[in-house]
Write a protein that holds these residues in place. Structure first.
Motif, PDB file in Angstrom:
ATOM      1  N   UNK A 190       0.791  -1.229   0.000  1.00  0.00           N
ATOM      2  CA  UNK A 190       0.000   0.000   0.000  1.00  0.00           C
ATOM      3  C   UNK A 190       0.827   1.286   0.000  1.00  0.00           C
ATOM      4  N   UNK A 191       2.159   1.157   0.044  1.00  0.00           N
ATOM      5  CA  UNK A 191       2.991   2.358  -0.036  1.00  0.00           C
ATOM      6  C   UNK A 191       2.737   3.080  -1.356  1.00  0.00           C
ATOM      7  N   UNK A 192       2.374   4.338  -1.247  1.00  0.00           N
ATOM      8  CA  UNK A 192       2.079   5.148  -2.418  1.00  0.00           C
ATOM      9  C   UNK A 192       0.695   4.921  -2.999  1.00  0.00           C
ATOM     10  N   UNK A 193      -0.057   3.997  -2.387  1.00  0.00           N
ATOM     11  CA  UNK A 193      -1.406   3.685  -2.885  1.00  0.00           C
ATOM     12  C   UNK A 193      -2.479   4.187  -1.930  1.00  0.00           C
ATOM     13  N   UNK A 194      -2.257   3.966  -0.648  1.00  0.00           N
ATOM     14  CA  UNK A 194      -3.254   4.358   0.347  1.00  0.00           C
ATOM     15  C   UNK A 194      -2.591   4.544   1.704  1.00  0.00           C
ATOM     16  N   UNK A 195      -3.211   5.363   2.501  1.00  0.00           N
ATOM     17  CA  UNK A 195      -2.803   5.558   3.891  1.00  0.00           C
ATOM     18  C   UNK A 195      -3.476   4.465   4.720  1.00  0.00           C
ATOM     19  N   UNK A 196      -2.670   3.667   5.411  1.00  0.00           N
ATOM     20  CA  UNK A 196      -3.202   2.550   6.198  1.00  0.00           C
ATOM     21  C   UNK A 196      -3.300   2.965   7.661  1.00  0.00           C
ATOM     22  N   UNK A 197      -4.511   2.872   8.216  1.00  0.00           N
ATOM     23  CA  UNK A 197      -4.756   3.234   9.605  1.00  0.00           C
ATOM     24  C   UNK A 197      -5.310   2.038  10.351  1.00  0.00           C
ATOM     25  N   UNK A 198      -4.764   1.771  11.519  1.00  0.00           N
ATOM     26  CA  UNK A 198      -5.267   0.680  12.351  1.00  0.00           C
ATOM     27  C   UNK A 198      -6.389   1.214  13.233  1.00  0.00           C
ATOM     28  N   UNK A 199      -7.534   0.565  13.196  1.00  0.00           N
ATOM     29  CA  UNK A 199      -8.661   0.972  14.029  1.00  0.00           C
ATOM     30  C   UNK A 199      -8.294   0.804  15.507  1.00  0.00           C
ATOM     31  N   UNK A 200      -8.355   1.885  16.244  1.00  0.00           N
ATOM     32  CA  UNK A 200      -7.966   1.848  17.654  1.00  0.00           C
ATOM     33  C   UNK A 200      -9.095   2.291  18.579  1.00  0.00           C
ATOM     34  N   UNK A 201     -10.294   2.385  18.045  1.00  0.00           N
ATOM     35  CA  UNK A 201     -11.426   2.836  18.858  1.00  0.00           C
ATOM     36  C   UNK A 201     -11.773   1.808  19.924  1.00  0.00           C
ATOM     37  N   UNK A 202     -12.012   2.260  21.153  1.00  0.00           N
ATOM     38  CA  UNK A 202     -12.366   1.322  22.219  1.00  0.00           C
ATOM     39  C   UNK A 202     -13.811   0.866  22.161  1.00  0.00           C
ATOM     40  N   UNK A 203     -14.646   1.600  21.419  1.00  0.00           N
ATOM     41  CA  UNK A 203     -16.057   1.236  21.346  1.00  0.00           C
ATOM     42  C   UNK A 203     -16.672   1.781  20.057  1.00  0.00           C
ATOM     43  N   UNK A 204     -17.914   1.448  19.835  1.00  0.00           N
ATOM     44  CA  UNK A 204     -18.601   1.821  18.595  1.00  0.00           C
ATOM     45  C   UNK A 204     -18.797   3.324  18.481  1.00  0.00           C
ATOM     46  N   UNK A 205     -19.126   3.970  19.593  1.00  0.00           N
ATOM     47  CA  UNK A 205     -19.370   5.413  19.555  1.00  0.00           C
ATOM     48  C   UNK A 205     -18.125   6.166  19.096  1.00  0.00           C
ATOM     49  N   UNK A 206     -16.963   5.779  19.624  1.00  0.00           N
ATOM     50  CA  UNK A 206     -15.715   6.419  19.218  1.00  0.00           C
ATOM     51  C   UNK A 206     -15.418   6.155  17.740  1.00  0.00           C
ATOM     52  N   UNK A 207     -15.716   4.950  17.300  1.00  0.00           N
ATOM     53  CA  UNK A 207     -15.509   4.594  15.891  1.00  0.00           C
ATOM     54  C   UNK A 207     -16.348   5.493  14.991  1.00  0.00           C
ATOM     55  N   UNK A 208     -17.605   5.675  15.343  1.00  0.00           N
ATOM     56  CA  UNK A 208     -18.484   6.523  14.539  1.00  0.00           C
ATOM     57  C   UNK A 208     -18.005   7.971  14.525  1.00  0.00           C
ATOM     58  N   UNK A 209     -17.574   8.473  15.678  1.00  0.00           N
ATOM     59  CA  UNK A 209     -17.089   9.863  15.745  1.00  0.00           C
ATOM     60  C   UNK A 209     -15.905  10.070  14.813  1.00  0.00           C
ATOM     61  N   UNK A 210     -15.014   9.103  14.777  1.00  0.00           N
ATOM     62  CA  UNK A 210     -13.787   9.271  13.995  1.00  0.00           C
ATOM     63  C   UNK A 210     -13.956   8.982  12.512  1.00  0.00           C
ATOM     64  N   UNK A 211     -15.125   8.496  12.115  1.00  0.00           N
ATOM     65  CA  UNK A 211     -15.422   8.362  10.694  1.00  0.00           C
ATOM     66  C   UNK A 211     -15.851   9.695  10.078  1.00  0.00           C
ATOM     67  N   UNK A 212     -16.230  10.633  10.911  1.00  0.00           N
ATOM     68  CA  UNK A 212     -16.722  11.923  10.431  1.00  0.00           C
ATOM     69  C   UNK A 212     -15.569  12.821   9.993  1.00  0.00           C
ATOM     70  N   UNK A 213     -15.851  13.847   9.195  1.00  0.00           N
ATOM     71  CA  UNK A 213     -14.794  14.779   8.765  1.00  0.00           C
ATOM     72  C   UNK A 213     -13.979  15.291   9.947  1.00  0.00           C
ATOM     73  N   UNK A 214     -12.672  15.257   9.811  1.00  0.00           N
ATOM     74  CA  UNK A 214     -11.782  15.688  10.879  1.00  0.00           C
ATOM     75  C   UNK A 214     -11.358  14.562  11.793  1.00  0.00           C
TER      76      UNK A 214
END
Length: 333
Positions: A21-45
């Motif tokens: 994925x180098x040069x193709x995409x930015x790879x991020x490991x999901x580190x959210x402790x729960x669903x609410x945090x996951x949803x918040x971090x999917x939003x812009x910013x």
């Protein structure tokens, strides 16, 4: 640069992932402790903003739960177009909602065939020979006090019925045929690539197949129409003393009906890698000496896990670089 999320960390393919994925995409490991945090971090910013693809392992359900309608809708709103599932079974993903929302889902068929088939082979042999009970005796200092040769059987010459002759079922058939065993199977339709020694029984002959079977091994995916497929009626059609092996999904079998048949002696034994409410295991099963039990480890080898990781990542990479990928699940085609 587009972003992909690893929902469930890689174990064996870190270097390959970086190279892919180098040069193709930015790879991020999901580190959210729960669903609410996951949803918040999917939003812009948020730290997952800009995501277009997801690599998913079942272990991610510990933090964010299954990919149900709520998760799928949030992913679609964030811009996700591809979910690369690590595994053959994908019942923890609402694939119909994914299709509605324009998300393609891929899985890793074939990658788990050998490991899961060898697990089924172990479960069958253990159930036939009382190996699980024998090991428990040795560890308890009881030697052979609970064993009876009248309850132990050779695999050679017995009839194995396979419910679902897909990749795993076919590999298991090949392994069992070496004893040799008579191999019979039921699918919705005849498997065109099945060898001549695999005898096909259509739906109108299913009862006949069950009546001649010493072992019934379950290899069908869990869907709405297959939940409880192996029910009281099917179990009672098996010959008395038959064995059930399940490496598919626990809910494909009516667990209460199976337990009743074990308790009254209609079933001679079971070999299970999956359970209706896993990771919880019905306490009645734990008390049965004729039950060989494993903790859903059918595909748990380093070789298979790496193959699955690379297969899922490869599907995601193909989508990013070519606009399409392989191994698309039937519901999304």
């Amino acid at each position: 640069m587009p972003r992909i999320i690893l929902c469930g960390e890689l174990t064996w393919s870190h270097a390959e992932c970086e190279q892919m994925f180098t040069g193709v995409a930015d790879v991020t490991v999901m580190s959210s402790p729960d669903r609410a945090d996951f949803f918040r971090n999917l939003k812009p910013g948020g730290k997952y903003a800009g995501v277009v693809g997801v690599y998913r392992r079942n272990i991610s359900a510990v933090q964010i739960g299954p990919f149900d309608r709520e998760v799928v809708d949030a992913l679609a709103k964030a811009g996700v177009k591809w979910i690369a599932h690590h595994g053959a079974g994908y019942d923890k993903i609402d694939v119909l909602r994914c299709k509605e929302m324009g998300i393609t889902v891929s899985n890793t068929p074939g990658a788990v065939d050998d490991a899961t088939a060898t697990t089924a082979l172990y479960l069958m042999i253990s159930a036939l020979r009382q190996f699980s009970k024998a090991e428990q005796d040795v560890r308890s200092g009881l030697w052979k006090s609970r064993l009876s040769s009248g309850n132990a059987h050779d695999a050679t010459g017995r009839t194995l019925a396979i419910l679902g002759l897909g990749g795993i079922g076919m590999r298991f058939a090949q392994l069992a045929h070496a004893f040799p065993m008579r191999i019979v199977y039921h699918n919705r339709r005849k498997a065109e690539d099945a060898p001549p020694w695999c005898e096909y029984y259509a739906l109108d002959r299913l009862d006949e197949m069950l009546s001649i079977s010493d072992v019934l091994s379950v290899h069908v995916p869990l869907r709405k129409e297959t939940e409880g497929l192996v029910d009281e009626n099917m179990i009672r059609k098996l010959k008395r003393g038959a064995i059930i092996v399940n490496t598919a999904r626990g809910k494909v079998i009516d667990e209460d009906a199976m337990l009743r048949a074990l308790e009254d002696g209609h079933l001679g034994a079971v070999g299970l890698d999956v359970y209706a409410d896993e990771p919880s295991v019905n306490p009645r099963l734990l008390e049965m000496p004729n039950a060989t039990l494993l903790p859903h480890m059918g595909a748990s080898t380093c070789d298979t896990q790496k193959t699955m990781e690379l297969r899922a990542l490869g599907n995601l990479l193909a989508y990013l670089t070519e606009g399409k990928g392989s191994d698309i699940v039937p519901e999304c085609q």
